[in-house]
Design a protein around this motif. Sequence first.
Motif, mmCIF file in Angstrom:
data_model
loop_
_atom_site.group_PDB
_atom_site.id
_atom_site.type_symbol
_atom_site.label_atom_id
_atom_site.label_comp_id
_atom_site.label_asym_id
_atom_site.label_seq_id
_atom_site.Cartn_x
_atom_site.Cartn_y
_atom_site.Cartn_z
ATOM 1 N N ARG A 3 0.826 -1.124 0.070
ATOM 2 C CA ARG A 3 0.011 -0.125 -0.050
ATOM 3 C C ARG A 3 0.709 1.246 0.182
ATOM 4 N NH1 ARG A 3 -1.897 3.375 4.242
ATOM 5 N NH2 ARG A 3 -3.979 4.180 3.671
ATOM 6 N N GLN A 4 1.986 1.465 0.918
ATOM 7 C CA GLN A 4 2.817 2.346 0.899
ATOM 8 C C GLN A 4 3.508 2.521 -0.457
ATOM 9 O OE1 GLN A 4 3.167 4.055 3.847
ATOM 10 N NE2 GLN A 4 4.275 5.738 2.339
ATOM 11 N N THR A 5 3.941 1.553 -1.338
ATOM 12 C CA THR A 5 4.452 1.578 -2.365
ATOM 13 C C THR A 5 3.494 2.285 -3.688
ATOM 14 O OG1 THR A 5 5.793 -0.036 -2.542
ATOM 15 C CG2 THR A 5 5.426 0.817 -4.653
ATOM 16 N N GLY A 12 3.578 11.153 -5.823
ATOM 17 C CA GLY A 12 4.860 11.620 -6.628
ATOM 18 C C GLY A 12 6.115 11.575 -5.691
ATOM 19 N N LYS A 13 5.867 10.939 -4.586
ATOM 20 C CA LYS A 13 7.036 10.935 -3.774
ATOM 21 C C LYS A 13 8.286 9.928 -4.005
ATOM 22 C CE LYS A 13 4.862 11.786 0.763
ATOM 23 N NZ LYS A 13 4.444 11.338 1.801
ATOM 24 N N SER A 14 7.760 9.042 -5.085
ATOM 25 C CA SER A 14 8.419 8.078 -5.819
ATOM 26 C C SER A 14 8.110 7.806 -7.344
ATOM 27 C CB SER A 14 8.583 6.560 -4.966
ATOM 28 O OG SER A 14 9.144 5.700 -5.598
ATOM 29 N N ASN A 15 9.012 7.525 -8.112
ATOM 30 C CA ASN A 15 8.725 7.239 -9.492
ATOM 31 C C ASN A 15 8.291 5.669 -9.743
ATOM 32 O OD1 ASN A 15 9.160 9.859 -10.260
ATOM 33 N ND2 ASN A 15 11.290 9.639 -10.707
ATOM 34 N N GLY A 16 8.723 4.796 -8.578
ATOM 35 C CA GLY A 16 8.537 3.544 -8.867
ATOM 36 C C GLY A 16 9.553 3.059 -9.773
#
Length: 58
Positions: A3-5, A12-16
């Motif tokens: 869920r966090q991912t 927008g905190k991570s691009n994955g």
Amino acid sequence: MSRQTLLNVSSGKSNGDLRTWLRLSRAFGVGLDELLAEVRLPPAVRDAPDGRGSEPAL
């Protein structure tokens, strides 16, 4: 996928990474090209003073 991912990618905190985008692609039943396509915001959202307008939260 945690869920966090999902929250980090949607905010927008991570691009994955590629694995994340492939999982999202399968989950939503769309191709990577559609999933990663440029988002075209409607004028009410695009022209809002804070740039967010009434954009729905994910």
